[in-house]
Design an enzyme around this catalytic site. Structure first.
Site, short mmCIF file in Angstrom:
data_model
loop_
_atom_site.label_atom_id
_atom_site.label_comp_id
_atom_site.label_asym_id
_atom_site.label_seq_id
_atom_site.Cartn_x
_atom_site.Cartn_y
_atom_site.Cartn_z
N HIS A 39 -76.33 -35.02 -55.98
CA HIS A 39 -77.41 -35.60 -56.77
C HIS A 39 -77.00 -36.97 -57.31
O HIS A 39 -77.70 -37.98 -57.13
CB HIS A 39 -77.77 -34.65 -57.92
CG HIS A 39 -78.86 -35.14 -58.82
ND1 HIS A 39 -80.14 -34.63 -58.77
CD2 HIS A 39 -78.87 -36.07 -59.80
CE1 HIS A 39 -80.89 -35.22 -59.69
NE2 HIS A 39 -80.14 -36.11 -60.33
N GLU A 40 -75.84 -37.03 -57.95
CA GLU A 40 -75.39 -38.30 -58.52
C GLU A 40 -75.01 -39.30 -57.43
O GLU A 40 -75.16 -40.51 -57.62
CB GLU A 40 -74.23 -38.07 -59.48
CG GLU A 40 -74.55 -37.17 -60.66
CD GLU A 40 -75.75 -37.61 -61.48
OE1 GLU A 40 -76.07 -38.83 -61.48
OE2 GLU A 40 -76.40 -36.75 -62.11
N GLU A 76 -84.85 -40.88 -58.93
CA GLU A 76 -84.68 -39.43 -58.79
C GLU A 76 -85.08 -38.95 -57.40
O GLU A 76 -84.58 -37.92 -56.93
CB GLU A 76 -85.46 -38.69 -59.87
CG GLU A 76 -84.96 -38.91 -61.29
CD GLU A 76 -83.52 -38.46 -61.51
OE1 GLU A 76 -82.99 -37.69 -60.68
OE2 GLU A 76 -82.91 -38.91 -62.50
#
Length: 503
Positions: free
Chosen positions: A267-268, A297
């Site tokens: 995700h990061e 996002e």
């Protein structure tokens, strides 16, 4: 007598646009320093340094605000409007005009108070979460709500939440978010409840922090993490910062009863890759970052869900991953591992939620934030409202505040208005993934072979390189050929929930 027209670019100091760029470059540097200060605070700073760090961040935030609100910026904007604009000039003026107008509306003293409250709140949250002590965090939360209410009052908006949302999703109104979420609210609770009855179950067992770190590093290097320009840290809540071109920093956290670190790191990575692939020509300018948090996002959720839960990707990564981890988790193979990662099962923790139930966590936070700023809910009543919302949306009971209202750090630093972008980004991620698969016919084979450059390049060309050259809606239209659409995500969620998603 009429004012003289602006002189040509050959005059001392160059054109107004050139002088504006030069004036703004140090502000970009200061924003980079804020990122470094945050990264250090969350990863290595001694606990006793929190108060001093708060003052430092308040000072730097004040300098950025002062620089953007300065009369000279408005004068240069006015002068530049009469010049012949080329390349990215018009985009720069649009973005700077918006930011300067917002900065002018907010008193410098309030900016400092917000920064101080954010730093103090993060420190208080970390201790309160560890101790499961909401009462200890409440004064800091109330202070953040109070200051953010004062901030929202600086703007002419239909409802206070519009001003907060605009900081993360420029131009979007609260009512538009409600409309975007309506299909999720209507369908997802029943879909999740039905799918949970067929769930194969989540991962169990104990996974050492050392083994997880080796495994995470293996996966990150496979997708494109480069030690020359990336750093991986550990923090209470995963996040990413990009202090400057060629400097991308992400964090994760290791809990020995789960492998949350694997997906949170992907995700990061998605966030970091976006910043790393912005056109270098935009560095040290307001255009040199992601266009909005929903678009940001979409990148993190794309890597977390559509790469991180892809069986082919894990078939290729499996030998190295298992070796790094110290053995196959739960004795599973790659297909079983993906089934466990994506198992649709209501969970307490947002960052551990499966890709189908995840948006329900965001709906809860969106509802609570609106209630806080419309003064329909007091901060002291959040734990009870949280329990009610989890029961209503996900059908589960919250046993304690550590796994309830204290689980996320965003409210500790006043980031109200951020949470909706997680779900908006998830919808956009599904749209982009459909397009990527069509544009890259060999994508499945490439994922399995660990050849991620074509996907990185496609995302770079379609989304990343543009920075803030376009408005968020304009970028979404350019990337997808249409508007933000819940359809692709709902189709994915139904297939995942019913077990009909091809592996």
């Amino acid at each position: 007598m009429a004012a003289a027209a602006p002189g040509p670019a050959t005059e001392a100091g160059g054109s107004a646009v050139t002088r504006l760029r030069e004036r703004l470059a140090p502000l970009a540097d200061l924003n980079g320093l804020l990122g470094l200060l945050q990264y250090d605070q969350e990863t290595t700073m001694p606990e006793a340094g929190a108060a001093g760090r708060g003052e430092q961040m308040a000072t730097v935030s004040g300098l950025v605000h002062e620089g953007m609100a300065a009369p000279e910026v408005h004068e240069l904007l006015e002068e530049a409007a009469h010049e012949e604009l080329v390349a990215d000039d018009a985009a720069l003026l649009r973005v700077v005009r918006r930011e300067a107008e917002k900065a002018t509306r907010v008193p410098a003293g309030l900016v400092k108070e917000l920064a101080l409250a954010a730093s103090a709140g993060q420190d208080a949250w970390a201790r309160a979460r560890a101790d499961d002590d909401f009462a200890a965090f409440l004064p800091f939360l109330e202070r953040n709500v109070e200051l953010r209410s004062q901030y929202a009052a600086c703007f002419d908006v239909a409802e206070p939440y519009d001003a907060l949302l605009d900081d993360f999703e420029p131009g979007m109104l609260t009512e538009e978010v409600r409309s975007a979420f309506a299909p999720l609210r209507a369908e997802m609770p029943a879909l999740v409840a039905a799918a949970a009855e067929r769930s194969p179950g989540r991962l169990s067992g104990t996974f050492t922090a050392d083994g997880q770190r080796r495994a995470v590093e293996h996966i990150l290097h496979r997708v494109g993490f480069d030690d020359r320009s990336w750093r991986l840290g550990v923090s209470a809540h995963p996040f990413s910062v990009a202090p400057g071109h060629g400097d991308t920093r992400i964090t994760t956290r290791f809990t020995e009863d789960s492998l949350e670190s694997v997906l949170s790191s992907l995700h990061e990575f998605g966030h970091g890759l976006y910043e790393a692939q912005v056109d270098p020509a935009l560095a040290r300018s307001p255009l040199g970052h992601g266009v909005s948090m929903a678009v940001h996002e979409s990148q993190s959720r794309l890597w977390e869900i559509f790469v991180g839960m892809n069986a082919g990707f894990w078939r290729g990564a499996w030998p190295g991953f298992v070796d790094a981890l110290g053995g196959p988790p739960d004795g599973l193979g790659p297909e079983g591992f993906v089934a466990a990662l994506a198992s649709v099962e209501p969970s307490l923790i947002r960052v551990q939620a499966d890709p189908v139930s995840y948006p329900l966590h965001i709906l809860l936070r969106f509802d609570l934030e609106q209630a806080l700023f419309s003064e329909d809910l007091a901060a002291s009543d959040l734990p009870g409202a949280w329990r009610d919302g989890m029961r209503s949306l996900l059908g589960i009971e919250v046993p304690d505040d550590r796994r309830g209202v204290l689980q996320d750090m965003h409210w500790s630093f006043g980031a109200f208005g951020y949470f909706p972008t997680y779900a908006l980004g998830t919808l956009l991620a599904a749209q982009l993934w459909e397009l990527a698969r069509a544009a890259l016919p060999e994508l499945d084979a490439q994922l399995e072979a660990g050849e991620l450059a074509p996907l990185r390049d496609w995302l770079g060309e379609t989304v990343h390189r543009h920075g803030r050259r376009m408005e968020p809606r304009e970028l979404i239209r350019a990337a997808t050929g249409g508007e933000l659409d819940a359809g692709p995500y709902l189709a994915y969620a139904r297939a995942r929930a019913t077990g009909t998603l091809p592996q």
